[in-house]
Design a protein around this motif. Structure first.
Motif, short mmCIF file in Angstrom:
data_model
loop_
_atom_site.label_atom_id
_atom_site.label_comp_id
_atom_site.label_asym_id
_atom_site.label_seq_id
_atom_site.Cartn_x
_atom_site.Cartn_y
_atom_site.Cartn_z
N GLN A 134 36.08 49.58 46.13
CA GLN A 134 37.10 49.36 47.16
C GLN A 134 36.69 48.07 47.85
O GLN A 134 35.57 47.96 48.35
CB GLN A 134 37.13 50.53 48.15
CG GLN A 134 38.22 50.38 49.19
CD GLN A 134 38.25 51.55 50.16
OE1 GLN A 134 37.85 52.66 49.81
NE2 GLN A 134 38.68 51.29 51.37
N ARG A 135 37.55 47.06 47.76
CA ARG A 135 37.22 45.74 48.31
C ARG A 135 37.10 45.81 49.83
O ARG A 135 37.61 46.74 50.47
CB ARG A 135 38.29 44.72 47.92
CG ARG A 135 38.53 44.57 46.42
CD ARG A 135 37.34 44.02 45.67
NE ARG A 135 37.65 43.80 44.25
CZ ARG A 135 36.73 43.49 43.34
NH1 ARG A 135 35.45 43.37 43.68
NH2 ARG A 135 37.08 43.30 42.08
N ALA A 136 36.43 44.80 50.38
CA ALA A 136 36.21 44.77 51.83
C ALA A 136 37.54 44.82 52.58
O ALA A 136 37.63 45.35 53.68
CB ALA A 136 35.42 43.51 52.19
N ILE A 137 38.57 44.24 51.97
CA ILE A 137 39.91 44.30 52.57
C ILE A 137 40.82 45.05 51.60
O ILE A 137 40.87 44.72 50.41
CB ILE A 137 40.46 42.88 52.81
CG1 ILE A 137 39.57 42.16 53.83
CG2 ILE A 137 41.90 42.92 53.29
CD1 ILE A 137 39.86 40.68 53.98
N GLY A 138 41.53 46.06 52.12
CA GLY A 138 42.46 46.83 51.28
C GLY A 138 41.91 48.21 50.95
O GLY A 138 40.72 48.47 51.11
N ASP A 139 42.81 49.08 50.52
CA ASP A 139 42.46 50.48 50.25
C ASP A 139 42.35 50.80 48.77
O ASP A 139 41.84 51.84 48.40
CB ASP A 139 43.55 51.42 50.81
CG ASP A 139 43.69 51.27 52.30
OD1 ASP A 139 42.68 50.92 52.94
OD2 ASP A 139 44.80 51.48 52.81
N GLN A 140 42.91 49.91 47.93
CA GLN A 140 42.98 50.20 46.50
C GLN A 140 41.59 50.25 45.88
O GLN A 140 40.72 49.46 46.23
CB GLN A 140 43.77 49.10 45.78
CG GLN A 140 45.23 49.09 46.12
CD GLN A 140 45.98 50.16 45.33
OE1 GLN A 140 46.01 51.30 45.76
NE2 GLN A 140 46.54 49.79 44.21
N GLN A 141 41.39 51.18 44.92
CA GLN A 141 40.16 51.17 44.14
C GLN A 141 40.44 50.46 42.82
O GLN A 141 41.51 50.61 42.23
CB GLN A 141 39.69 52.60 43.88
CG GLN A 141 39.14 53.26 45.14
CD GLN A 141 38.00 54.23 44.83
OE1 GLN A 141 37.36 54.17 43.80
NE2 GLN A 141 37.76 55.13 45.74
N GLU A 142 39.46 49.67 42.37
CA GLU A 142 39.59 48.93 41.10
C GLU A 142 38.43 49.29 40.20
O GLU A 142 37.28 49.29 40.65
CB GLU A 142 39.55 47.42 41.35
CG GLU A 142 40.67 46.87 42.19
CD GLU A 142 40.47 45.37 42.46
OE1 GLU A 142 39.90 44.66 41.62
OE2 GLU A 142 40.89 44.92 43.54
N LEU A 143 38.74 49.53 38.92
CA LEU A 143 37.69 49.77 37.93
C LEU A 143 36.99 48.45 37.63
O LEU A 143 37.65 47.48 37.26
CB LEU A 143 38.30 50.34 36.64
CG LEU A 143 37.34 50.53 35.47
CD1 LEU A 143 36.30 51.59 35.78
CD2 LEU A 143 38.11 50.89 34.21
N VAL A 144 35.66 48.40 37.81
CA VAL A 144 34.95 47.15 37.54
C VAL A 144 34.08 47.22 36.29
O VAL A 144 33.95 46.22 35.57
CB VAL A 144 34.11 46.67 38.74
CG1 VAL A 144 35.01 46.18 39.86
CG2 VAL A 144 33.17 47.75 39.26
N THR A 145 33.49 48.37 36.02
CA THR A 145 32.56 48.46 34.88
C THR A 145 32.55 49.88 34.34
O THR A 145 32.69 50.84 35.10
CB THR A 145 31.13 48.07 35.32
OG1 THR A 145 31.17 46.76 35.88
CG2 THR A 145 30.15 48.07 34.17
N LYS A 146 32.39 49.97 33.01
CA LYS A 146 32.22 51.30 32.41
C LYS A 146 31.18 51.23 31.31
O LYS A 146 30.91 50.15 30.77
CB LYS A 146 33.54 51.83 31.89
CG LYS A 146 34.23 50.96 30.88
CD LYS A 146 35.60 51.53 30.56
CE LYS A 146 36.34 50.61 29.60
NZ LYS A 146 37.71 51.05 29.35
#
Ligand SMILES: CC(C)(COP(=O)(O)OP(=O)(O)OC[C@H]1O[C@@H](n2cnc3c(N)ncnc32)[C@H](O)[C@@H]1OP(=O)(O)O)[C@@H](O)C(=O)NCCC(=O)NCCS
Length: 132
Positions: A98-110
């Motif tokens: 979850q970025r410092a700004i905003g609520d969205q979660q983003e997949l970064v690594t698997k």
């Protein structure tokens, strides 16, 4: 082997932490090795909970770094146990931010982490605690 499930919806949250400036690389982004260590720790928690045993990481496969992690991101690692062998456990792990700004979660690594249940002498023993 479970293939049609994903870590975030079907697995469990195993690590949640904050990306700090001390973990940056020369570009000022978060160092990939730090993120892998968080994923390894998280998968290790799940392996320990399943096996009720000491465990060791024997392999890390299929790592894919999809997006960078930045200082101030909230990093969440989700883990899903997909296979239990005789002594081994295969665990899919996804890191989301979850970025410092905003609520969205983003997949970064698997990636896929394989752990082995080990005894007090470091020798493999059954991953299923009822089989020891
Ligand atoms: C983990 C360890 C105890 C396994 O001992 P080993 O004698 O190599 O064990 P085996 O060859 O019998 O393999 C044990 C299991 O791991 C699996 N395995 C071994 N190598 C693997 C690989 N590259 N990928 C996936 N699974 C693997 C085997 O298939 C086996 O699974 P099963 O029992 O469910 O069928 C030993 O390799 C070890 O101590 N490694 C160092 C671990 C460590 O320090 N990790 C942290 C790194 S900093």
């Amino acid at each position: 082997m479970i293939t049609d499930m994903n870590c975030k919806d079907d697995g469990q949250l195993v690590i949640q932490t904050l990306a700090m400036p001390m973990y940056t690389n020369a570009n000022g982004d978060i160092f990939g090795g730090w993120l892998v260590s968080q994923m390894d720790l998280g998968a290790g928690i799940l392996a320990k909970q399943h096996s009720h045993s000491r465990t060791a990481t024997v392999a890390i496969d299929a790592m894919k770094f999809e997006k960078p992690v930045w200082v101030g991101d909230i990093v969440s690692c989700y883990a899903l146990l997909t296979k239990v062998g005789n002594t081994s456990m295969t665990i899919n792990v996804e890191a989301w931010v979850q970025r410092a700004i905003g609520d969205q979660q983003e997949l970064v690594t698997k990636g896929t982490f394989t752990f082995v249940a080990i005894d007090d002498h470091g020798k493999p023993h059954a991953a299923d605690p009822t089989k020891r």
